[in-house]
Design a protein around this motif. Sequence first.
Motif, short mmCIF file in Angstrom:
data_model
loop_
_atom_site.label_atom_id
_atom_site.label_comp_id
_atom_site.label_asym_id
_atom_site.label_seq_id
_atom_site.Cartn_x
_atom_site.Cartn_y
_atom_site.Cartn_z
N PRO A 181 36.89 52.32 62.53
CA PRO A 181 35.85 50.75 62.66
C PRO A 181 36.63 50.92 64.13
CG PRO A 181 37.45 50.80 61.15
CD PRO A 181 37.66 52.63 61.33
N ASN A 224 30.57 54.18 69.38
CA ASN A 224 28.88 54.83 68.78
C ASN A 224 28.76 55.94 69.11
OD1 ASN A 224 28.30 51.65 67.26
ND2 ASN A 224 26.93 51.01 68.85
N LYS A 250 31.29 58.25 55.15
CA LYS A 250 31.90 57.39 56.04
C LYS A 250 31.63 57.01 57.35
CE LYS A 250 36.09 57.78 53.09
NZ LYS A 250 38.19 58.40 52.84
N ASN A 287 28.63 55.57 57.30
CA ASN A 287 29.06 53.94 56.36
C ASN A 287 29.54 53.42 57.20
OD1 ASN A 287 27.75 55.08 53.93
ND2 ASN A 287 30.14 55.09 53.12
N GLU A 288 30.13 53.82 58.59
CA GLU A 288 30.55 52.83 59.60
C GLU A 288 29.57 52.60 60.95
OE1 GLU A 288 33.34 51.09 62.64
OE2 GLU A 288 33.00 51.44 60.13
N GLU A 298 26.59 52.49 59.93
CA GLU A 298 25.58 51.53 59.42
C GLU A 298 26.06 49.79 59.44
OE1 GLU A 298 24.12 52.94 55.67
OE2 GLU A 298 22.61 54.53 56.45
N ARG A 299 27.71 50.22 59.73
CA ARG A 299 27.96 48.29 59.35
C ARG A 299 27.58 47.85 59.98
NH1 ARG A 299 32.79 46.30 60.75
NH2 ARG A 299 33.16 48.45 62.10
N ARG A 300 27.56 48.82 61.33
CA ARG A 300 27.63 47.77 63.35
C ARG A 300 25.70 47.69 63.07
NH1 ARG A 300 30.99 51.75 67.04
NH2 ARG A 300 33.35 52.43 65.11
#
Length: 88
Positions: free
Chosen positions: A44, A48, A80, A83-84, A86-88
């Motif tokens: 997190p 990027n 993971k 996912n991280e 895409e979460r942003r």
Amino acid sequence: SEKLTKVSVDENFETILTCAIRYAIGRQTYMPHLVIDYITPLLPILSNKALSVMKNDVATAEHYGNDTIDKPAWMEFYAKLINEMERR
């Protein structure tokens, strides 16, 4: 006992993490799991750019070490990373 120290999460640190991934991919020792376990909680706070480089390195690896032990760990780490991102 572990010594806790503060580390700047800067481009140099991210480069070192990327180097650790590149070293660990394809190894058949405890190294893949050590590297994955160390980096996963940091996802997190990584840039990027670092996430993208790590994702590409894992995705393009020709060999993941032991197919029944190491490869599943790398695929879980890859998920993971995705996912991280895409979460942003």
